[in-house]
Motif scaffolding. Structure first.
Motif, PDB file in Angstrom:
ATOM      1  N   THR A   4       6.266  -2.612  -9.239  1.00  0.00           N
ATOM      2  CA  THR A   4       6.109  -1.162  -9.319  1.00  0.00           C
ATOM      3  C   THR A   4       4.733  -0.781  -9.860  1.00  0.00           C
ATOM      4  O   THR A   4       4.004  -1.617 -10.395  1.00  0.00           O
ATOM      5  N   ASP A   5       4.405   0.486  -9.721  1.00  0.00           N
ATOM      6  CA  ASP A   5       3.105   1.004 -10.147  1.00  0.00           C
ATOM      7  C   ASP A   5       3.292   2.453 -10.574  1.00  0.00           C
ATOM      8  O   ASP A   5       3.983   3.220  -9.885  1.00  0.00           O
ATOM      9  N   ASP A   6       2.680   2.823 -11.704  1.00  0.00           N
ATOM     10  CA  ASP A   6       2.853   4.177 -12.240  1.00  0.00           C
ATOM     11  C   ASP A   6       2.592   5.250 -11.188  1.00  0.00           C
ATOM     12  O   ASP A   6       3.412   6.152 -10.983  1.00  0.00           O
ATOM     13  N   ASP A   7       1.447   5.171 -10.537  1.00  0.00           N
ATOM     14  CA  ASP A   7       1.055   6.231  -9.604  1.00  0.00           C
ATOM     15  C   ASP A   7       1.948   6.285  -8.374  1.00  0.00           C
ATOM     16  O   ASP A   7       2.195   7.357  -7.821  1.00  0.00           O
ATOM     17  N   ARG A  32       6.376  -2.835 -13.525  1.00  0.00           N
ATOM     18  CA  ARG A  32       5.029  -2.722 -14.079  1.00  0.00           C
ATOM     19  C   ARG A  32       4.707  -1.243 -14.187  1.00  0.00           C
ATOM     20  O   ARG A  32       4.360  -0.588 -13.214  1.00  0.00           O
ATOM     21  N   LYS A  34       2.411   0.817 -16.735  1.00  0.00           N
ATOM     22  CA  LYS A  34       1.470   0.728 -17.848  1.00  0.00           C
ATOM     23  C   LYS A  34       1.503   1.947 -18.761  1.00  0.00           C
ATOM     24  O   LYS A  34       1.144   1.855 -19.934  1.00  0.00           O
ATOM     25  N   SER A 122      -7.687  -5.147  -4.670  1.00  0.00           N
ATOM     26  CA  SER A 122      -6.471  -4.347  -4.842  1.00  0.00           C
ATOM     27  C   SER A 122      -6.803  -2.936  -5.282  1.00  0.00           C
ATOM     28  O   SER A 122      -7.637  -2.732  -6.166  1.00  0.00           O
ATOM     29  N   THR A 124      -4.417  -1.006  -6.612  1.00  0.00           N
ATOM     30  CA  THR A 124      -3.519  -0.650  -7.706  1.00  0.00           C
ATOM     31  C   THR A 124      -3.846  -1.387  -8.998  1.00  0.00           C
ATOM     32  O   THR A 124      -3.295  -1.060 -10.034  1.00  0.00           O
ATOM     33  N   LYS A 125      -4.717  -2.380  -8.935  1.00  0.00           N
ATOM     34  CA  LYS A 125      -5.111  -3.118 -10.144  1.00  0.00           C
ATOM     35  C   LYS A 125      -6.613  -3.336 -10.084  1.00  0.00           C
ATOM     36  O   LYS A 125      -7.099  -4.323  -9.571  1.00  0.00           O
ATOM     37  N   VAL A 174       2.879  -4.384  -3.984  1.00  0.00           N
ATOM     38  CA  VAL A 174       2.918  -3.088  -4.656  1.00  0.00           C
ATOM     39  C   VAL A 174       2.816  -1.984  -3.600  1.00  0.00           C
ATOM     40  O   VAL A 174       3.816  -1.469  -3.112  1.00  0.00           O
ATOM     41  N   SER A 175       1.587  -1.633  -3.228  1.00  0.00           N
ATOM     42  CA  SER A 175       1.372  -0.488  -2.339  1.00  0.00           C
ATOM     43  C   SER A 175       1.874  -0.726  -0.928  1.00  0.00           C
ATOM     44  O   SER A 175       2.258   0.217  -0.237  1.00  0.00           O
TER      45      SER A 175
END
Length: 200
Positions: A4-7, A32, A34, A122, A124-125, A174-175
């Motif tokens: 997962t990713d916050d945005d 994930r 943050k 990436s 997302t990171k 992720v994305s």
């Protein structure tokens, strides 16, 4: 593995997204987030563990993973050392480690699996570094002493064949999964590509 990713989860229910990914063929979920507090992460991890049949891991936070009853934790090179977590974790607790260089490989040695990347740069990171591609992935995988290695970082379904050909056990995405509206279908595109390569 869905990561997962916050945005990418803003305005959406992370549990519903994870359930859709499981239906699409995800074999694990890594939480994930943050910007979430420890309390929020524990609560969400508990919801995920209750809702899913597949293992749930927590990024960076062994304390959250242990408090919430997660299957394990995924640690980066700047997190608590893998060996320290191994010493306090119960039997069967899964520890993954991020590896992007030979130096990081040495520190990740006690982990159960490695997430090697980024495969390509990436979005997302942003601190993940330049893309390793198949050659760089394979070079680091050869240091893994036979432990399972997942590729991560900008992966597309069409990359799966190269990941498996290089010795990878799977992909962490992720994305490619969360970037669109149909999470189940997006996950299935990776699961099907792995299936075509003989990876379940």
């Amino acid at each position: 593995m869905l990561v997962t990713d916050d945005d990418l989860v803003v305005g959406r229910d992370p549990v519903a997204l994870a359930v859709a990914a499981e239906r699409g063929g995800a074999s694990s979920v890594q939480l994930r987030l943050k910007r979430a507090s420890a309390r929020e992460q524990v609560a969400l991890t508990r919801r995920l563990v209750e809702a899913l049949r597949i293992p749930v891991l927590v990024n960076d936070r062994p304390d959250v993973a242990l408090a919430a009853g997660a299957a394990g934790v995924h640690l980066g090179p700047d997190d608590v050392p893998v060996g320290l977590v191994r010493g306090i974790a119960p039997p069967g607790f899964v520890i993954g480690a991020s590896v992007g260089s030979e130096a990081e490989a040495g520190a990740a040695d006690p982990a159960d699996y490695w997430g090697i990347g980024p495969w390509r740069a990436s979005g997302t990171k942003r601190d993940a570094g330049t893309g390793l591609g198949a050659e760089g992935f394979g070079r680091l995988l050869r240091l893994a002493s036979g432990r399972p290695c997942l590729a991560i970082g900008g992966l597309r379904p069409e990359d799966v064949r190269d990941v498996v050909a290089a010795g990878g056990s799977g992909v962490a995405v992720v994305s490619g999964i969360l970037g669109g509206s149909d999470v189940q279908r997006a996950t299935a595109s990776y699961a099907e590509a792995l299936g075509h390569c003989g990876v379940s």
